[in-house]
Design an enzyme around this catalytic site. Structure first.
Site, PDB file in Angstrom:
ATOM      1  N   THR A 419     -11.437   2.623   5.177  1.00 59.26           N
ATOM      2  CA  THR A 419     -10.940   3.973   5.099  1.00 59.26           C
ATOM      3  C   THR A 419     -11.497   4.753   6.283  1.00 59.26           C
ATOM      4  O   THR A 419     -11.873   4.181   7.283  1.00 59.26           O
ATOM      5  CB  THR A 419     -11.362   4.588   3.748  1.00 59.26           C
ATOM      6  OG1 THR A 419     -11.135   5.959   3.811  1.00 59.26           O
ATOM      7  CG2 THR A 419     -12.808   4.400   3.450  1.00 59.26           C
ATOM      8  N   SER A 485     -13.221   4.336  -7.398  1.00 62.19           N
ATOM      9  CA  SER A 485     -13.460   4.308  -5.956  1.00 62.19           C
ATOM     10  C   SER A 485     -14.950   4.233  -5.678  1.00 62.19           C
ATOM     11  O   SER A 485     -15.780   4.466  -6.569  1.00 62.19           O
ATOM     12  CB  SER A 485     -12.890   5.583  -5.327  1.00 62.19           C
ATOM     13  OG  SER A 485     -13.275   5.693  -3.976  1.00 62.19           O
TER      14      SER A 485
HETATM   15  N1  GLU Z   1     -10.486   1.678  -1.775  1.00 63.93           N
HETATM   16  C1  GLU Z   1     -11.839   1.973  -1.380  1.00 63.93           C
HETATM   17  C2  GLU Z   1     -12.513   2.835  -2.400  1.00 63.93           C
HETATM   18  O1  GLU Z   1     -11.892   3.701  -2.943  1.00 63.93           O
HETATM   19  C3  GLU Z   1     -11.878   2.729  -0.122  1.00 63.93           C
HETATM   20  C4  GLU Z   1     -11.370   1.984   0.999  1.00 63.93           C
HETATM   21  C5  GLU Z   1     -12.456   1.396   1.727  1.00 63.93           C
HETATM   22  O2  GLU Z   1     -13.180   2.032   2.461  1.00 63.93           O
HETATM   23  O3  GLU Z   1     -12.579   0.262   1.561  1.00 63.93           O
HETATM   24  O4  GLU Z   1     -13.655   2.671  -2.628  1.00 63.93           O
END
Ligand code: GLU
Length: 620
Positions: A419, A485
């Site tokens: 992200t 998350s």
């Molecule tokens: N999907 C990940 C989360 O919500 C975030 C994406 C990532 O940085 O991997 O923790």
């Protein structure tokens, strides 16, 4: 600017005037090309006043600086930065995804958060990732590259929510710089090309994705101008029609159509599964304001993101555990050992207790209580690493007795990995830390045809099946539920005033990265840029700790190994083990208040090709 970066600019863009930046400067320097868009030169730190931005990308940082210069506040600028990242960093950002925004308001002296997490369509249920043919869970790569994994996106609603509550400009005004960058184009950098390389094996399965990112079957060329007129038109359409275009209107209908009728190329070898999303799912989407998490550490107030993120609680619990020790007086080996043991324990609790609190009872106050921190801290053996997986604690038991750890049988959640985090500060002292994502690098791999953006695969953040038989799992799929998350945008106050802000990408390693940066800065005597640059290790209740190669080479690592800590680098794609990827963890951005309106803003200097930091008025 590093030597290699300088080389890249001068070699790949023969027509530009080479620009060398020394020290720290304010808004990004520009150089002009004979034909293409202006080339901005980035630096990883800046010191000054009048407002500050750090993000993954120089165009995005510059968009935020321009908004601040024209009188916009931190929220206005944050939306402009995020929208521009959707153009320049489309593999980790954009309106196809979601995220969490943490905001300090200098007028009310309060911290607010916005939950822009994706939701599960109403017609999906607990068996979302169970193969009906076998009754077994789908493999992670099969689930990721599919319509099944696409959650109702939250970023656009977050932008609207942030501007309506705290901003001073319209959504259309905030989208304008991004629309311009999408239309004019920007120079492809090494990271952009790398993201396409890592994903080419699946991007080439979708006609819309390959047309945008692999035209003629070729990877983008570093230094070439990349334009995304479809995304420019999409932003223009949203500016004209408002977010209802997306949340229930024609743009939303295009997303629904894409998820059901996957735009596969003729002769595609992948057979991805379609998804469940319907237009009413988009029409019903909200991005609510939520209470932040809060703990104190060394007398500082640390605010973060609560459920459905586990970020704020797990960083907070880890700090509460470590509050029982004095890391500053320990040897480096002991201090790092305690850091690793604290997150080992905190991840056991995260996996057992944290999910979407609209669906499961998350004992947030108990998990964040100093008493629970003591219960967990007393399990740390300074002479020996615990054997993972360790079992969760009992948050209802307060500080409890010091019950020896028994190894537990539990699976590992498969959190994906990337992200972006941006931080913004304005002249009034408001602060935004905003982490947002499309989940995996490249999300579900599916561009909405004619619209220029990738769809997320956020629903794969759910546990596909319970991690441990017979034990409740708070993170199983359900209709309308938001997957747990790890995103951890964080704001730290000192005496009620902002002091630090940080956040990072990296899936579940976000939590350890944010914690490690806080410890580096608050306990280990590093400056913020040093804290962000330092080598990382991420212990998440597994037998080996994920570590960067530079961490494994540290002089302290043999001492940690002698205590039973073991380390492994992780450098293959979770979607395709034959593809080698960077073993580096995270790519954080942060800022620190220096007093008298001065701010130090620091972007990641190296990982993911480095980010971009700038201030409105640089120090002379
Ligand atoms: N999907 C990940 C989360 O919500 C975030 C994406 C990532 O940085 O991997 O923790």
């Amino acid at each position: 600017m590093t030597a290699s970066r300088r080389t890249w600019i001068t070699l790949s863009l023969a027509t530009i005037v080479a620009v060398t930046v020394t020290g720290t400067v304010g808004a990004a320097a520009t150089a002009s090309t004979a034909t293409g868009p202006p080339v901005l030169v980035k630096q990883s730190t800046a010191v000054g006043s009048g407002g500050a931005v750090a993000s993954d990308d120089v165009q995005a940082t510059q968009a935020g600086i321009e908004v601040l210069k024209h009188g916009g506040n931190a929220v206005d600028a944050a939306v402009a930065v995020a929208a521009t990242l959707g153009v320049t960093d489309p593999f980790v950002a954009g309106i196809g995804g979601g995220g969490f925004l943490v905001y300090y308001n200098a007028r009310t002296h309060r911290v607010y958060t916005i939950d822009g997490r994706e939701t599960t369509p109403q017609s999906a249920g607990p068996n979302l990732f169970i193969d009906p043919a076998t009754g077994k869970p789908l493999s992670f790569p099969t689930a990721v590259t599919s319509g099944l994994s696409v959650g109702v996106p939250g970023n656009l609603m977050t932008w609207q929510q942030a501007l309506r509550n705290f901003g001073t400009i319209s959504l259309a005004a905030a989208l304008r710089p991004a629309e311009r960058v999408a239309r004019q184009g920007f120079p492809v950098d090494a990271e952009f090309r790398e993201m396409v390389r890592e994903n080419a094996f699946r991007f080439d399965q979708f006609s819309s994705t390959s047309a945008l990112f692999l035209p003629g079957g070729q990877l983008p060329v570093v230094g070439a101008t990349f334009r995304n007129p479809d995304l420019a038109a999409t932003y223009a359409e949203i500016s004209q029609k408002g977010v209802k275009d997306f949340y229930g209107g024609p743009l939303g209908a295009a997303i629904v159509n894409t998820v059901h009728n996957l735009p596969l190329v003729p002769g595609a070898t992948l057979v991805p599964r379609p998804g469940f999303m319907q237009l009413p799912d988009l029409a019903a989407y909200t991005s609510p304001l939520r209470a932040p998490t809060h703990v104190t550490y060394h007398g500082l107030d640390v605010y973060g993101m609560g459920p459905p993120s586990s970020g704020g609680i797990t960083v907070g619990e880890s700090l509460n555990i470590l509050s029982n020790f004095n890391l500053r007086d320990m040897s480096t080996v002991q201090a790092l050992h305690h850091y690793l043991e604290a997150t080992r324990l905190a991840f056991a609790d995260r996996n057992r207790y944290i999910g979407d609190s609209s669906f499961v009872n998350v004992p947030e106050q108990q998990l964040l209580s100093p008493a629970f921190g003591r219960q967990r801290a007393c399990l740390i053996n300074p002479a020996k690493a615990a054997t993972s997986p360790v079992p969760p604690g009992d948050p209802s038991a307060g500080s409890g007795g010091c019950v020896p750890l028994q190894p537990a049988e539990t699976g590992q959640p498969s959190d994906g990995a990337s992200t972006n985090n941006l931080v913004v500060e304005d002249r009034w002292g408001d602060v935004v830390s905003y982490t947002n994502t499309i989940e995996e690098l490249g999300g579900a791999g599916i561009v909405v045809p004619g619209r220029g953006f990738l769809l997320n695969n956020e629903l794969t953040d759910f546990d596909f099946v319970p991690l441990q038989a017979g034990v409740p799992d708070p993170n199983l799929p359900a209709a309308g539920k938001r997957p747990r998350s790890s995103m951890a945008p964080t704001i730290v106050l000192r005496d009620g005033r902002p002091f630090l802000s940080v956040g990072s990408p990296g899936g579940a390693s976000i939590i350890t990265t944010v914690l490690q940066i806080l410890l580096n800065r608050l306990d280990f005597g590093m400056t913020l840029p040093q804290a962000i640059a330092a080598p990382r290790a991420s212990q998440r209740n597994s037998t080996t700790t994920q570590a960067e190669p530079d961490f494994i080479s540290l002089p302290s690592t043999p001492g940690l190994q002698a205590l039973g800590q073991s380390f492994a680098i992780s450098d293959t794609s979770p979607l395709n083990p034959s593809i080698i990827i960077s073993p580096l963890i995270g790519a954080a951005n942060g800022l620190e208040f220096l007093g008298q309106d001065r701010v130090l803003v620091a972007a990641e200097p190296v990982r993911r090709d480095g980010g971009s930091a700038a201030v409105v008025r640089p120090d002379p």
